[in-house]
Design an enzyme around this catalytic site. Structure first.
Site, short mmCIF file in Angstrom:
data_model
loop_
_atom_site.label_atom_id
_atom_site.label_comp_id
_atom_site.label_asym_id
_atom_site.label_seq_id
_atom_site.Cartn_x
_atom_site.Cartn_y
_atom_site.Cartn_z
CG HIS A 72 -4.93 -24.67 54.42
ND1 HIS A 72 -4.51 -23.44 53.96
CD2 HIS A 72 -5.84 -24.42 55.38
CE1 HIS A 72 -5.13 -22.49 54.63
NE2 HIS A 72 -5.95 -23.06 55.50
CE LYS A 125 8.52 -24.47 46.99
NZ LYS A 125 7.28 -23.72 46.99
NE ARG A 126 8.45 -28.47 57.24
CZ ARG A 126 7.95 -28.68 58.46
NH1 ARG A 126 7.58 -27.66 59.21
NH2 ARG A 126 7.86 -29.89 58.95
CE LYS A 158 5.78 -28.15 50.59
NZ LYS A 158 4.89 -27.05 50.19
CB THR A 167 1.85 -18.34 50.23
OG1 THR A 167 2.48 -19.23 51.15
CG2 THR A 167 0.36 -18.49 50.30
CE LYS A 194 4.97 -15.23 51.67
NZ LYS A 194 5.29 -16.29 52.65
C1 26W Z 1 -2.03 -32.51 61.12
C2 26W Z 1 -0.79 -32.42 60.32
C3 26W Z 1 -0.84 -31.35 59.33
C4 26W Z 1 -0.27 -30.13 59.62
C5 26W Z 1 -0.34 -29.11 58.72
C6 26W Z 1 -1.45 -31.55 58.13
C7 26W Z 1 -1.52 -30.54 57.22
C8 26W Z 1 -0.99 -29.32 57.52
C9 26W Z 1 -1.11 -28.17 56.56
C10 26W Z 1 -2.49 -28.23 55.92
C11 26W Z 1 -0.05 -28.13 55.56
C12 26W Z 1 0.05 -26.78 54.90
O1 26W Z 1 0.66 -25.87 55.43
N1 26W Z 1 -0.52 -26.63 53.70
C13 26W Z 1 -0.20 -25.51 52.85
O2 26W Z 1 -1.12 -24.47 53.05
C14 26W Z 1 -0.74 -23.31 52.32
C15 26W Z 1 -1.67 -22.19 52.68
O3 26W Z 1 -2.93 -22.42 52.17
C16 26W Z 1 -0.72 -23.61 50.83
O4 26W Z 1 -0.24 -22.48 50.15
C17 26W Z 1 0.19 -24.80 50.55
O5 26W Z 1 0.11 -25.16 49.19
C18 26W Z 1 -0.20 -25.97 51.41
O6 26W Z 1 0.73 -27.04 51.25
#
Ligand code: 26W
Length: 840
Positions: free
Chosen positions: A379, A570-571, A576, A678, A682
């Site tokens: 992701h 978004k975060r 971003k 995502t 929406k």
């Molecule tokens: C371990 C720390 C950590 C926690 C969460 C590292 C990375 C993440 C996620 C991978 C971050 C995340 O939510 N990524 C998002 O995933 C979405 C669903 O696929 C995408 O639409 C977003 O672009 C992406 O940033």
């Protein structure tokens, strides 16, 4: 959004009546409402109080319990059917499920909206405050967790035999409050009041062995090595209702607990208090969700959480497999395990351990089964988000797993050397172990080597993953790599969230779009239909009024529905580029100050999102947006024309209100950095126009709607990569007067009169530090695209035309499509319909 409103949207559809539905769900003669109905009985018997004294919370619980009663028999029948058919099942392993609320969603999916409306009318109850009583289940950080929730909805709707596995955090994503412009975090104690949806299954607990124990030190949980212990995983099940209520799948969340007799020795040796404290410590393992999005924080406890999820889930599914099957070689024909990012990657060594140590299979067979059962989704490409765990922690916490990882690596590197003789550089890059002073296990490499499929979440992302991020591994296993562009569930994000628009759509093309979003294509033929323009514009207006009313009642903040609503939610993260958005607003502000007669559409700029608690710059960006909002509010020359709002505590429920009301969606990440996005989807299906960069799924959205209906700007991913070597933000500062003026204003404390120097770190990130995310490079083209959008807005028919073509092109972005692709191409799983309930 009220169930009543959702109902209205489906006014043209023939709806079964309540008795018919109750029969379908196996409830026979049981009444839903009425003196002897489920709702009234719950209200009275669960509370033992006079109805007069019952408040919104009691009513919410009674409503949720009644709905759970209605679905219970089909829930049981669903599991029974899977068991009976011995169907191949999907197991979706995820550290996060950002579910939001369930009541209105379950009412919608059970086709109970009309009944809810009747009850509202007959009993003269207002559904809104009752729904507001349900806390959001915020068991996730952002995109990844919400995607998992949308996938559950689609898997149930498509009647796939699927189970979600996650952790039952007692505290979800922190609650955000803003003090003096700064983000402050507060605990989200969402289970303080018992949750009516969950069903605890103590008899299905599993036992997990660990090579460490836990201690609480100054309120912090610490893993103590060298003291083996074991934990119980207690399953808490939640129903996942497919649309139409035919399939009710399960989301199984694990809570950590210790055995009553666990501290027997300590008890008997007299350390009564110590023994109980230890119990408390072990149970803390699933207490809280790590609030980090896109950075791997490297906390040992998080690694133990990941192991706990994997160990509990695999023990559970292996137990289920063994009930019906005796031949291990058939595991890949009975189970497809999807790893949501690398967080559950320990499934690779854990499944190997089970097959080798518990089931005594040979290595080759165990390895073949493991690879064929597991699949991995990536992701993010951000290097700081790629998980790596110190080898020494493995040694301390799970030495057997490390042994297995070493053996996997030994064999794997052997095959690399065979294929690329003498290429030791490559061996170093692909190794599961990162060598150096501190040795680390590379979780992405482990996930890729240990599974049969690796996918990215949008075409550009999958491509970059394959050709850049893990290039060497992709060369070893070209067939494993594939793309599955993300999607979102149209039930929650259109039908439920936007009754006005979904009503207009259903009126125009019928309601088949609810489970087949490609039907929206039919709207293209109405793109020039003045009647449909009117219907669309009215729906947008209704959604704005709804949103403004909701915002006013819940926060007191005021939104003017006559302005363009322009959102970025978004975060908060540098990539971003909320800062780019803020710079745009500063430039527009300056234009208005310099020329108060300038023609400019009135606008409300809305920001919302949480920053990771330790991410200082992200928190400073929030502060900047709030100060910008304050300065503009305090300037009488502009405040009637532009307004900036930072809405605290962004969550699923807020998104459901905000997205339908939005005119302009900002998707402005530095190209090549947003895996998919995502929320972009929406907004699109809710009739917003997108201003964005060519990044993530936004590229595919523009393809579907036609680039002429999109407002794309800025550097492409290729240009970003190519200019890395020579990009110089100072050039833009020196050569572009508007950019310079905006930056000078920030650095001269124009927005921070009483807090001099507070925004100095922005100078570092935007100028002296090299502007890694290339804000300044894209600012001018952003402003140009923005100008075009504003001009378009002054022509409502032209605007409506483009918005309608966007909605028409959004069909691809249903998670039903995404899940169908996973099911056919990765999981090889078909639907397993549940038989009709026998009428009792
Ligand atoms: C371990 C720390 C950590 C926690 C969460 C590292 C990375 C993440 C996620 C991978 C971050 C995340 O939510 N990524 C998002 O995933 C979405 C669903 O696929 C995408 O639409 C977003 O672009 C992406 O940033």
């Amino acid at each position: 959004m009220s169930a009543k409103a959702a109902m209205e949207s489906r006014a043209t559809t023939a709806h079964p009546d309540v008795a018919q539905l109750m029969r379908q769900y196996g409830c026979g003669p049981i009444q839903f409402t009425g003196n002897d109905g489920l709702y009234e009985r719950h209200l009275l018997f669960d509370n033992v109080q006079d109805e007069e004294r019952m408040g919104a919370r009691e009513r919410f619980e009674a409503a949720a319990r009644s709905i759970r009663d209605v679905l219970s028999q089909r829930w049981v029948l669903t599991e029974k059917t899977y068991e009976h058919e011995n169907a191949k099942r999907v197991y979706y392993l995820s550290m996060e499920f950002l579910l939001g609320r369930s009541l209105s969603n379950n009412i919608t999916n059970l086709l109970f909206s009309r009944i809810a409306e009747q009850i509202e009318k007959e009993k003269k109850i207002d559904f809104f405050p009752i729904q507001e009583e349900e806390p959001d289940a915020g068991l996730g950080n952002g995109g990844l967790g919400r995607l998992a929730a949308c996938f559950l909805d689609s898997m149930a709707t498509l009647q796939l035999p699927a189970t979600g596995y996650g952790l039952r955090y007692e505290y979800g994503i922190f609650r955000q409050v803003i003090e003096d412009g700064w983000q402050k975090e507060q605990p989200d104690n969402w289970l303080r009041i018992p949750d009516p949806w969950e069903v605890i299954r103590p008899h299905e607990r599993v036992e997990i062995k660990l090579n460490c124990s836990f201690e609480l030190h100054d309120g912090m949980l610490r893993a103590v090595t060298g003291r083996p212990s074991f934990l119980y995983g207690i399953p808490f099940d939640r129903p996942i209702v497919g649309y139409g209520g035919k399939t009710i799948n399960t989301l199984r969340l694990w809570a950590a607990a210790t055995a009553d007799y666990f501290d027997f020795q300590k008890f008997s040796s007299g350390d009564f208090v110590g023994a109980l404290t230890e119990t408390l410590a072990a149970e803390s393992l699933t207490r809280v969700l790590y609030p980090d999005d896109s950075t791997s924080m490297g906390k040992a406890l998080r690694l133990v959480q990941e192991y706990f999820l994997v160990a509990c889930s695999l023990a559970d599914l292996v137990r289920r497999f063994r009930r019906n099957n005796s031949d291990w070689s058939t595991l890949p024909d009975k189970a497809a395990i999807q790893l949501n990012d690398t967080h559950p990657t320990l499934a690779v060594p854990e499944l190997m351990r089970i097959l080798l140590d518990d089931e005594h299979l040979e290595w080759e067979q165990a390895w073949d089964i493991t690879q064929r059962t597991l699949a991995y989704t990536n992701h993010t490409l951000l290097p700081e988000a790629l998980e790596k765990w110190p080898v020494e922690w493995f040694e301390a916490i799970m030495p057997r797993h490390l042994e297995i990882i070493y053996e996997i690596n030994r064999r794997f590197l052997g095959s690399v050397r065979e294929r690329f003789p003498g290429d030791e550089g490559r061996v170093g890059r692909v190794s599961l172990i990162e060598e150096g002073l501190k040795r680390n296990v590379r979780m992405a490499n482990l996930a890729i080597v240990g599974s049969h499929s690796t996918n990215g979440v949008a075409a550009i992302h999958s491509e970059l993953l394959r050709t850049v991020t893990v290039k060497d591994l992709a060369e070893m296993y070209p067939d494993r790599f594939n793309n599955k562009t993300n999607g979102v569930t149209p039930r929650r994000w259109l039908l439920l969230a936007n009754p006005a628009l979904s009503g207009a759509i259903t009126e125009a093309i019928g309601d088949a779009w609810i489970t087949d979003l490609s039907q929206l294509k039919k709207l293209s033929s109405l793109a020039d239909d003045k009647g449909f323009h009117k219907a669309f514009l009215k729906a947008k207006r209704d959604a704005k009024v709804q949103f403004a009313t909701w915002l006013k009642t819940t926060t007191g903040q005021i939104v003017d529905c006559d302005t363009i609503i322009d959102c970025q939610v978004k975060r908060i993260h540098e990539y971003k580029r909320q800062l780019l958005n803020a710079l745009r607003i500063v430039v527009l502000y300056n234009r208005l100050r310099e020329n108060p007669n300038l023609e400019m559409a009135h606008r409300t700029f809305i920001f919302a999102g949480k920053a990771a608690p330790a991410y200082r710059l992200a928190k400073l960006i929030i502060k900047f947006i709030n100060n910008l909002a304050g300065t503009i509010d305090g300037d009488p020359t502009v405040r009637e024309r532009i307004k900036v709002l930072f809405l605290p505590e962004y969550c699923v429920s807020m998104a459901e209100h905000l997205i339908p009301a939005t005119d302009i969606s900002n998707q402005i990440s530095t190209a090549g950095y947003e895996a998919s996005g995502t929320s972009n989807m929406k907004f699109m299906m809710n009739g917003a126009l997108t201003i964005g960069t060519r990044d993530g799924a936004t590229i595919e959205m523009a393809e579907e709607a036609g680039e002429e209906n999109f407002f794309l700007f800025g550097l492409t991913a290729e240009q970003v990569a190519d200019s890395r070597g020579w990009y110089n933000p100072w050039w833009h500062y020196q050569n572009d007067p508007e950019t310079r003026a905006a930056l000078n204003m920030i650095f001269s404390d124009y927005f921070s009169r009483n807090e001099p120097g507070v925004f100095e770190p922005l100078r570092e990130t935007l100028l002296t530090g090299g502007d890694h995310y290339m804000h300044l490079a894209d600012l001018n083209s952003y402003l140009d695209a923005d100008q075009q959008l504003c001009t378009l807005y002054s022509n409502p028919d032209a605007w409506a035309r483009k918005a309608i073509l966007n909605i028409a092109g959004s069909g691809k972005f249903s998670s039903d499509r995404t899940i169908t692709d996973y099911a056919t191409e990765i999981w090889k799983v078909g639907s397993c319909p549940i038989p009709e309930c026998g009428v009792k």
